[in-house]
Design an enzyme around this catalytic site. Structure first.
Site, PDB file in Angstrom:
ATOM      1  N   GLU A  18      51.062 -16.745  44.127  1.00  0.00           N
ATOM      2  CA  GLU A  18      51.804 -17.927  43.655  1.00  0.00           C
ATOM      3  C   GLU A  18      52.351 -18.735  44.826  1.00  0.00           C
ATOM      4  O   GLU A  18      52.353 -18.273  45.960  1.00  0.00           O
ATOM      5  CB  GLU A  18      52.995 -17.491  42.794  1.00  0.00           C
ATOM      6  CG  GLU A  18      52.745 -17.556  41.309  1.00  0.00           C
ATOM      7  CD  GLU A  18      52.749 -18.972  40.760  1.00  0.00           C
ATOM      8  OE1 GLU A  18      53.017 -19.930  41.506  1.00  0.00           O
ATOM      9  OE2 GLU A  18      52.454 -19.124  39.560  1.00  0.00           O
ATOM     10  N   ARG A 101      64.416 -13.134  36.473  1.00  0.00           N
ATOM     11  CA  ARG A 101      64.029 -13.332  37.865  1.00  0.00           C
ATOM     12  C   ARG A 101      63.679 -14.799  38.054  1.00  0.00           C
ATOM     13  O   ARG A 101      63.401 -15.506  37.089  1.00  0.00           O
ATOM     14  CB  ARG A 101      62.831 -12.462  38.252  1.00  0.00           C
ATOM     15  CG  ARG A 101      61.522 -12.802  37.536  1.00  0.00           C
ATOM     16  CD  ARG A 101      60.334 -12.222  38.299  1.00  0.00           C
ATOM     17  NE  ARG A 101      59.065 -12.298  37.599  1.00  0.00           N
ATOM     18  CZ  ARG A 101      58.240 -13.353  37.613  1.00  0.00           C
ATOM     19  NH1 ARG A 101      58.585 -14.474  38.239  1.00  0.00           N
ATOM     20  NH2 ARG A 101      57.096 -13.309  36.974  1.00  0.00           N
ATOM     21  N   ASN A 103      61.195 -17.827  39.164  1.00  0.00           N
ATOM     22  CA  ASN A 103      59.753 -18.053  39.178  1.00  0.00           C
ATOM     23  C   ASN A 103      59.481 -19.184  40.173  1.00  0.00           C
ATOM     24  O   ASN A 103      60.112 -19.209  41.223  1.00  0.00           O
ATOM     25  CB  ASN A 103      59.246 -18.313  37.747  1.00  0.00           C
ATOM     26  CG  ASN A 103      57.752 -18.055  37.625  1.00  0.00           C
ATOM     27  OD1 ASN A 103      57.244 -17.111  38.240  1.00  0.00           O
ATOM     28  ND2 ASN A 103      57.055 -18.871  36.876  1.00  0.00           N
ATOM     29  N   GLU A 121      58.589 -10.533  32.351  1.00  0.00           N
ATOM     30  CA  GLU A 121      57.554 -10.474  31.314  1.00  0.00           C
ATOM     31  C   GLU A 121      57.260  -9.031  30.898  1.00  0.00           C
ATOM     32  O   GLU A 121      57.221  -8.138  31.739  1.00  0.00           O
ATOM     33  CB  GLU A 121      56.258 -11.109  31.841  1.00  0.00           C
ATOM     34  CG  GLU A 121      56.361 -12.614  32.008  1.00  0.00           C
ATOM     35  CD  GLU A 121      55.118 -13.211  32.649  1.00  0.00           C
ATOM     36  OE1 GLU A 121      54.697 -12.696  33.699  1.00  0.00           O
ATOM     37  OE2 GLU A 121      54.576 -14.172  32.098  1.00  0.00           O
ATOM     38  N   ASN A 154      58.095 -23.180  35.709  1.00  0.00           N
ATOM     39  CA  ASN A 154      56.901 -23.155  36.542  1.00  0.00           C
ATOM     40  C   ASN A 154      56.734 -24.417  37.381  1.00  0.00           C
ATOM     41  O   ASN A 154      57.723 -24.894  37.944  1.00  0.00           O
ATOM     42  CB  ASN A 154      55.678 -22.833  35.667  1.00  0.00           C
ATOM     43  CG  ASN A 154      55.042 -21.523  36.107  1.00  0.00           C
ATOM     44  OD1 ASN A 154      54.928 -21.259  37.294  1.00  0.00           O
ATOM     45  ND2 ASN A 154      54.653 -20.704  35.147  1.00  0.00           N
ATOM     46  N   ASP A 204      50.587 -23.809  34.729  1.00  0.00           N
ATOM     47  CA  ASP A 204      51.337 -22.975  35.669  1.00  0.00           C
ATOM     48  C   ASP A 204      51.808 -23.835  36.847  1.00  0.00           C
ATOM     49  O   ASP A 204      52.565 -24.778  36.658  1.00  0.00           O
ATOM     50  CB  ASP A 204      50.457 -21.772  36.066  1.00  0.00           C
ATOM     51  CG  ASP A 204      51.257 -20.615  36.625  1.00  0.00           C
ATOM     52  OD1 ASP A 204      52.322 -20.859  37.200  1.00  0.00           O
ATOM     53  OD2 ASP A 204      50.820 -19.459  36.508  1.00  0.00           O
TER      54      ASP A 204
END
Ligand SMILES: O=C(O)[C@H](O)[C@@H](O)[C@H](O)[C@H](O)CO
Ligand SMILES: [Zn+2]
Length: 299
Positions: A18, A101, A103, A121, A154, A204
């Site tokens: 990511e 958390r 992202n 998740e 995201n 995303d």
């Protein structure tokens, strides 16, 4: 005519690659493996990946004006000194939400580090709903909360005139826009500019190009799509050889290459054997469009 070429430059089988960000000074791509708990640096000259392991899920990395990096780690904003492999906490958010958390995160054109949170998740895209918020870390190291009730915070980026903030809450299947005030860092007037189609799956990570068009990585869609935010329309699709494409950024010479991260978490043996490059880092050349340099955190 440009011809598009896609190459897996780091076949690292990351769990959730990511937050790719180009570091021009080092000819390198910084990115994270969220659940692999690693901050990684792929050197485009040596083609090697260096990684620093951290003690919690690390969901984004950004450049810092003073050198080195800032990261979002668990529910913390933290500083990372690469050479010393030293992580120090700057501040914590969502203290009342132990299952949360951070992202995705990115720095705005004025040097504020925007990042949002989500519940951990249970499996990809399955989690307790509405637990996340969007925050910004300011240069004086204070934190602002912009809004809450987010599912999976995201992709984010800003328009070239800095008057619009683009944002993705993945489970809304929408790319949204807000009016943006660069002076104050305030956002308002939220609206949807594009709803994903079924085969595009889950929006995303995202980045903008020099023509003001948005590139969105489609998780489980195996592609990046190019959107015209004014027309609210998709104008291009680039398919990749892995399904779990997570984010994208421009980098390389003059920011003419696109880098795409991917995930392997949540894929079974059979799926993985069909996509051995899952979790790899991909370079796309020949797009015929460039990106802009990342903004460094001002603090
Ligand atoms: O990459 C991210 O941003 C999240 O941390 C991932 O977990 C996926 O987005 C999610 O699973 C898809 O909905
Ligand atoms: Zn993401």
């Amino acid at each position: 005519m440009s011809s598009i070429k896609i190459e897996c430059v780091a076949n690292e089988n990351h769990k959730i690659g990511e937050s790719p960000v180009w570091n021009e000074k080092e000819n390198s791509l910084l990115y994270v493996d969220i659940t692999g708990k690693k901050v990684c640096k792929w050197n485009s000259l040596t083609k090697q990946v260096q990684a620093i392991s951290v003690d919690a899920p690390v969901s984004s990395v950004a450049l810092r004006k003073s050198g080195d990096y800032v990261i979002t780690l668990g529910t913390r904003f933290a500083a990372l000194k690469w050479k010393d492999q030293l992580v120090t906490t700057i501040t914590q958010v969502d203290k009342d939400k132990p299952n949360n958390r951070f992202n995705d995160g990115k720095v705005d054109p004025a040097g504020r580090y925007f990042a949002g949170t989500m519940a951990e998740e249970i499996r990809p895209a399955v989690l307790e709903r509405h637990q996340g918020s969007l925050y910004a870390l300011l240069a004086d190291l204070s934190v602002v909360k912009h809004f809450d009730h987010v599912d999976i915070s995201n992709g984010l980026d800003w328009s070239l005139d800095h008057k619009t903030f683009f944002y993705i809450d993945s489970l809304s299947y929408s790319v949204d826009a807000f009016d943006y005030d660069l002076q104050t860092g305030k956002i308002g007037n939220r609206r949807s500019i594009y709803k994903l189609e079924k085969d595009e799956s889950i929006p995303d990570g995202m980045c903008i190009d020099t023509e003001g068009k948005l590139w969105v990585a489609c998780y489980d869609g195996g592609r990046v799509i190019r959107l015209d935010p004014e027309a609210g329309k998709r104008i291009q699709t680039v398919k990749l050889p892995v399904d779990k494409t997570t984010s994208c950024c421009f980098g390389g010479k003059d920011y003419s290459e696109m880098y795409v991260t991917s995930a392997s978490e949540g894929m079974d043996k059979d799926w993985l054997s069909r996509q051995p490059q899952a979790g790899g880092i991909f370079k796309i050349t020949g797009l015929g469009v460039k990106g802009i340099p990342p903004y460094p955190f001002a603090g």
